[in-house]
Motif scaffolding. Structure first.
Motif, PDB file in Angstrom:
ATOM      1  N   SER A   1       0.989  -1.307   0.069  1.00 42.85           N
ATOM      2  CA  SER A   1      -0.170   0.010  -0.071  1.00 42.85           C
ATOM      3  C   SER A   1       0.891   1.137  -0.016  1.00 42.85           C
ATOM      4  O   SER A   1       0.683   2.286  -0.897  1.00 42.85           O
ATOM      5  CB  SER A   1      -0.949  -0.082   1.251  1.00 42.85           C
ATOM      6  N   ASP A   2       1.804   1.360   0.866  1.00 47.92           N
ATOM      7  CA  ASP A   2       2.871   2.607   0.958  1.00 47.92           C
ATOM      8  C   ASP A   2       3.416   2.605  -0.522  1.00 47.92           C
ATOM      9  O   ASP A   2       3.549   3.895  -0.936  1.00 47.92           O
ATOM     10  CB  ASP A   2       3.881   1.991   1.941  1.00 47.92           C
ATOM     11  N   VAL A   3       3.885   1.573  -1.114  1.00 51.86           N
ATOM     12  CA  VAL A   3       4.599   1.819  -2.319  1.00 51.86           C
ATOM     13  C   VAL A   3       3.583   2.390  -3.292  1.00 51.86           C
ATOM     14  O   VAL A   3       3.935   3.072  -4.361  1.00 51.86           O
ATOM     15  CB  VAL A   3       5.209   0.589  -2.951  1.00 51.86           C
ATOM     16  N   THR A   4       2.334   1.565  -3.553  1.00 55.94           N
ATOM     17  CA  THR A   4       1.716   2.033  -4.542  1.00 55.94           C
ATOM     18  C   THR A   4       0.809   3.653  -4.123  1.00 55.94           C
ATOM     19  O   THR A   4       0.740   4.276  -5.363  1.00 55.94           O
ATOM     20  CB  THR A   4       0.128   0.956  -4.353  1.00 55.94           C
ATOM     21  N   TRP A   5       0.599   3.923  -3.142  1.00 57.06           N
ATOM     22  CA  TRP A   5       0.120   5.449  -2.888  1.00 57.06           C
ATOM     23  C   TRP A   5       1.139   6.217  -3.118  1.00 57.06           C
ATOM     24  O   TRP A   5       0.798   7.434  -3.807  1.00 57.06           O
ATOM     25  CB  TRP A   5      -0.410   5.344  -1.585  1.00 57.06           C
ATOM     26  N   ARG A   6       2.406   5.832  -3.100  1.00 59.03           N
ATOM     27  CA  ARG A   6       3.492   6.842  -3.369  1.00 59.03           C
ATOM     28  C   ARG A   6       3.799   6.991  -5.015  1.00 59.03           C
ATOM     29  O   ARG A   6       3.788   8.200  -5.416  1.00 59.03           O
ATOM     30  CB  ARG A   6       4.941   6.326  -2.998  1.00 59.03           C
ATOM     31  N   GLU A   7       3.267   5.809  -5.596  1.00 58.43           N
ATOM     32  CA  GLU A   7       3.505   5.957  -6.978  1.00 58.43           C
ATOM     33  C   GLU A   7       2.253   6.464  -7.630  1.00 58.43           C
ATOM     34  O   GLU A   7       2.248   7.254  -8.559  1.00 58.43           O
ATOM     35  CB  GLU A   7       3.386   4.343  -7.592  1.00 58.43           C
ATOM     36  N   VAL A   8       0.852   6.515  -7.009  1.00 55.99           N
ATOM     37  CA  VAL A   8      -0.250   7.288  -7.571  1.00 55.99           C
ATOM     38  C   VAL A   8       0.028   8.633  -7.115  1.00 55.99           C
ATOM     39  O   VAL A   8      -0.267   9.505  -8.142  1.00 55.99           O
ATOM     40  CB  VAL A   8      -1.333   6.958  -6.493  1.00 55.99           C
ATOM     41  N   GLY A   9       0.775   9.238  -6.312  1.00 54.18           N
ATOM     42  CA  GLY A   9       0.979  10.413  -5.818  1.00 54.18           C
ATOM     43  C   GLY A   9       2.016  11.107  -6.922  1.00 54.18           C
ATOM     44  O   GLY A   9       1.878  12.255  -7.313  1.00 54.18           O
ATOM     45  N   ARG A  10       2.973  10.185  -7.146  1.00 58.84           N
ATOM     46  CA  ARG A  10       3.859  10.596  -8.437  1.00 58.84           C
ATOM     47  C   ARG A  10       3.393  10.749  -9.587  1.00 58.84           C
ATOM     48  O   ARG A  10       3.493  11.713 -10.398  1.00 58.84           O
ATOM     49  CB  ARG A  10       5.149   9.605  -8.385  1.00 58.84           C
ATOM     50  N   VAL A  11       2.407   9.798 -10.029  1.00 61.49           N
ATOM     51  CA  VAL A  11       1.782   9.904 -11.181  1.00 61.49           C
ATOM     52  C   VAL A  11       0.737  11.050 -11.330  1.00 61.49           C
ATOM     53  O   VAL A  11       1.080  11.968 -12.357  1.00 61.49           O
ATOM     54  CB  VAL A  11       1.080   8.608 -11.615  1.00 61.49           C
ATOM     55  N   LEU A  12       0.266  11.264 -10.348  1.00 62.34           N
ATOM     56  CA  LEU A  12      -0.812  12.507 -10.336  1.00 62.34           C
ATOM     57  C   LEU A  12       0.030  13.704 -10.490  1.00 62.34           C
ATOM     58  O   LEU A  12      -0.531  14.653 -11.160  1.00 62.34           O
ATOM     59  CB  LEU A  12      -1.568  12.435  -9.286  1.00 62.34           C
ATOM     60  N   ARG A  13       1.117  13.727  -9.709  1.00 60.40           N
ATOM     61  CA  ARG A  13       2.128  15.327  -9.577  1.00 60.40           C
ATOM     62  C   ARG A  13       2.538  15.343 -11.084  1.00 60.40           C
ATOM     63  O   ARG A  13       2.341  16.540 -11.724  1.00 60.40           O
ATOM     64  CB  ARG A  13       3.023  15.203  -8.584  1.00 60.40           C
ATOM     65  N   SER A  14       3.060  14.190 -11.661  1.00 59.78           N
ATOM     66  CA  SER A  14       3.654  14.312 -13.071  1.00 59.78           C
ATOM     67  C   SER A  14       2.620  14.746 -14.052  1.00 59.78           C
ATOM     68  O   SER A  14       2.827  15.592 -14.781  1.00 59.78           O
ATOM     69  CB  SER A  14       4.263  12.901 -13.439  1.00 59.78           C
TER      70      SER A  14
END
Length: 816
Positions: free
Chosen positions: A283-296
């Motif tokens: 979950s930690d890894v996934t939500w970090r990736e979600v945040g990165r993609v949305l910021r990008s």
């Protein structure tokens, strides 16, 4: 019974046939786990399809749809049936009648049902307003009726989910965070909620939803197995309790473990914790990736406009050799070669913790797959990087968990495997053993300015409970392990000796300060001999505080800290060569002498209550914690004073924190040669305000003359509160502490804390004919550890046989 046989029996005999087939499926030993969940789903599918067919006939424009967990085909024995009756809106009255002919047979069998009747447009609108409804539709599965209607709903729900992902995923993340704040972390709870706690089944479902958005995906390795294990435990919990519950209560754990053919409840909890850790990390890894993609996505259009349409260059900032920061994560540099650089995992971890950044999943997996093992002993750089990692404060936790998720910690420290995910069945502890060790290092990092060797403090914090994975006294086992680990990671002989001593005696200061008479020179000399040097005492003091703070709120307070600090001051004086003389009997203060004279003149007890706030710490944060109230009692020397006072305090719901009882002579100008018993106790109210001194005195007078039935009052109060089913406390244990004092015999009592415990102990000591010189009370959670300094009537220590006999009698009394 095959699936075909089950379907035929269901069709032939209707609801009764379904109930019998369901019962047979749940009780047959050959089926368990995914196979049973799938078979139960198929059985239920066939039954519901039969109900639908019998009620709807050849009707068009209506279908029965399973959603949520049932939609995934994962029915646990007591799971809800999540159903949607989907219709095209052409004949609402007929649909309402159809719904009744499906829902009522389900209710008649006592099955839980979560149901709705909607058109596709209504389902879509509701999903847009309610995130939980939308999540359920992502797992929609056709059961009966118009398959095209169901397919259209699935397609629409998935398309809406993907189109709305930038809005809905942050909403889902917030939902998960709120749930975690309410329910806690599954991987550390003694009575976890398998579904709602962080790392539980709800989070696993959320990860499926993220994957369905096509915006990001969870790390797949081990995730399906972790989810399956939690579902298996929930199945066993449903079968053993006969209830639709997701909370793994203490009293159910042995039975659930037996249902799963596990050794014991600890083995069960360890499996649950391991599974939860996998899901939480994913979950930690996934939500970090979600945040990165949305910021990008938010930044990219502006950057491209600024760059004239060119692709933006990703920034990489160096952090350490072979380690860089990129997109808010720590990754390996392009030139990094883990296969040639065995220190790289520790260097990357230390750099990440120092920067307060997460280690990227790709970097951790690459190092786990290719990094060479460290030589023995470790090179100096590896040891220094470990110390840097441990000293980085709160960010250490997330970085350590990332290394542990890919097996790097047990590769670096093989002894870690025995404490990994190990539960602690003690209400005082809020963490598993391994997390407690890391929390202690985090706390120790705040104290490194107080010691001359912060590296030894941090490594001792990491290792102090490492012996809990072995049988016997964990401090003794830990000393052996710490000696081996310290040598392996490259400390010299002198440092190895200090680290092993710190692990062996990490409980020495707190136990001595709270359970022994610090005015007794034997107590201080014993600690000084065990510690050996000022520098080691300094380290042990900081380790004691860090350990207690990392244990939980009940393990440390300003009061305990002041007791430990007083002991350290006395031991430091002894180590400096200022050995204390044998103490002279302390002269009573003016107030004590006044109370003693008043007690002598009146022939009864005299009381004084005085507030005693705790001293403010070096770095105060808010108001000082109240230590309680000093209760001074003077009573003409007579039998039964200790049990009477303890009983009255218990009746008034007062907790005793410290206690001293001694006899004082009257002043020389008083002709009578009698003595007065002087009690100096610290007490605190369990809740509410303290009673008035006059009321306490009145009840104490009645207790001493026998007119107050203390035992009856306490029993009456206990009877007013029905006993709750729960964990059974271990039996009490009473021991004699050898050589703990030159002036008295020290009897140590370990028991479940309860109202009236001190009263019962006092009664037993009174019957034994011994005098209590002082006592030291320590309560951690539900556990009381009390030390009583007792003497004969002439003031001498008890003979060895008498001391052992007294301990045995007292233990039997408390067991009764």
């Amino acid at each position: 019974m095959t699936g075909t046989d089950v379907s035929k029996e269901t069709e032939d005999s209707g609801p009764g046939g379904y109930a019998a087939a369901r019962l047979r499926l749940l009780t047959e030993g050959a089926r368990s786990g995914p196979s049973r969940r799938s078979a139960l789903s198929e059985l239920t599918d066939d039954w519901l399809a039969g109900l639908f067919g019998a009620a709807a006939g050849a009707a068009h424009g209506v279908s029965l749809v399973a959603v949520g967990g049932y939609g995934r085909g994962e029915l646990s024995p007591r799971s809800d049936l999540d159903l949607v009756l989907l219709h095209d809106g052409s004949d609402p009255a007929a649909v309402a009648a159809l719904a009744d002919r499906i829902w009522y047979p389900v209710w008649d069998l006592g099955l839980s049902l979560d149901h709705s009747v909607r058109t596709p447009a209504e389902a879509r609108n509701t999903a847009g307003e309610d995130l939980k409804v939308h999540l359920g539709l992502l797992d929609a599965r056709h059961l009966a009726g118009d398959a095209a209607l169901t397919a259209a709903l699935r397609t629409t729900a998935l398309a809406d989910w993907r189109n709305q992902a930038p809005k809905r995923l942050p909403e889902l993340q917030e939902l998960c965070a709120d749930r975690a704040a309410r329910q806690g972390e599954l991987q550390y709870l003694l009575e976890p909620d398998l579904k709602e706690a962080r790392g539980g089944l709800r989070d696993a479902t959320a990860l499926r939803a993220v994957a369905a958005s096509w915006l990001a995906d969870a790390p797949r390795e081990g995730l399906a197995d972790a989810r399956r294990r939690l579902l298996d435990v929930r199945d066993a919990l449903h079968l053993s309790t006969g209830r639709a519950t997701d909370r793994l209560a203490l009293q159910e754990q042995d039975q659930v473990a037996a249902e799963l053919d596990l050794l014991d409840a600890d083995s069960l909890l360890r499996q649950v914790y391991e599974a939860a850790r996998v899901i939480a990390y994913a979950s930690d890894v996934t939500w970090r990736e979600v945040g990165r993609v949305l910021r990008s996505r938010a930044v990219r259009p502006r950057l491209r406009a600024m760059l004239g349409g060119a692709k933006p260059v990703t920034e990489r900032s160096p952090l350490a050799e072979g380690v860089v920061e990129q997109d808010g994560e720590v990754v390996l540099a392009r030139a990094a070669r883990p296969e040639r650089d065995p220190v790289l995992p520790l260097r990357a971890a230390a750099a990440a913790a120092q920067a307060g950044l997460p280690l990227s999943l790709h970097a951790v997996r690459r190092m786990a797959a290719t990094a060479r093992p460290l030589p023995t002993p470790w090179p100096a750089e590896a040891r220094e990087q470990l110390v840097t990692l441990l000293g980085s404060g709160r960010p250490t936790v997330e970085v350590w968990e990332a290394l542990e998720a890919e097996g790097l910690i047990t590769r670096l420290l093989p002894d870690w495997e025995r404490v990994r995910c190990r539960p602690q069945r003690n209400a005082v502890h809020v963490w598993t053993v391994d997390r407690h060790l890391i929390e202690t290092a985090v706390r120790a990092s705040e104290l490194t300015r107080r010691v001359s060797r912060p590296d030894l403090l941090l490594v001792a914090a990491l290792l102090h409970d490492i012996g809990k994975g072995w049988p016997g006294d964990h401090s003794v086992a830990g000393e052996i392990i710490a000696k081996d680990v310290a040598a392996r990671i490259g400390f010299d002989r002198a440092d190895v000796a200090v680290l092993s001593l710190l692990v062996r005696h990490h409980l020495l200061l707190i136990e001595t300060a709270t359970r022994r008479d610090l005015d007794d020179p034997a107590t201080v000399r014993f600690v000084a001999e065990a510690v050996g040097s000022q520098s080691t005492l300094e380290l042990l003091h900081a380790l004691t505080e860090a350990d207690a703070l990392a244990t939980g709120p009940a393990a440390w307070s300003s009061w305990r800290g002041s007791l430990v600090a007083d002991l350290v001051r006395r031991v430091s004086a002894v180590l400096a060569g200022d050995a204390p003389d044998e103490p002279e009997p302390a002269a009573p203060t003016a107030e004590q002498e006044r109370l003693a004279m008043e007690a002598f003149r009146t022939g009864g007890p005299v009381l004084a209550l005085r507030a005693q706030p705790e001293p403010v710490a070096e770095e105060p944060s808010g108001d000082p914690e109240p230590l309680g109230v000093e209760l001074l009692i003077a009573v003409p020397d007579q039998p039964g004073v200790l049990p009477a006072v303890a009983g009255v305090l218990a009746v008034h719901r007062l907790t005793v924190r410290t206690a001293e009882l001694r006899a004082v002579g009257l002043p020389d100008d008083v002709e009578d040669e009698g003595t007065v018993l002087l009690l100096n106790w610290r007490v605190a109210a369990e809740y509410g305000s303290l009673p008035q001194a006059a009321r306490l005195r009145s009840d104490l007078v009645r207790a001493l003359d026998g007119s107050l039935d203390i035992a009856g009052r306490l029993a009456e109060r206990d009877a007013a509160y029905p006993r709750r089913r729960g964990w059974t406390a271990p039996p009490p244990r009473v021991t004699v502490a050898p050589a703990a004092s030159h002036h008295a015999t020290v009897i140590e009592v370990r028991a479940q804390d309860a109202p009236g415990l001190l009263h019962r102990i006092g009664m037993a000591l009174e019957k034994a004919g011994v005098r209590v010189r002082s006592m030291h009370v320590s309560t951690l959670g539900a556990n009381a550890v009390d030390a009583f300094y007792v003497t004969t009537g002439t003031g001498a220590p008890l003979p060895g046989e008498d001391a052992g006999s007294l301990a045995g009698v007292l233990e039997e009394t408390l067991r009764a």
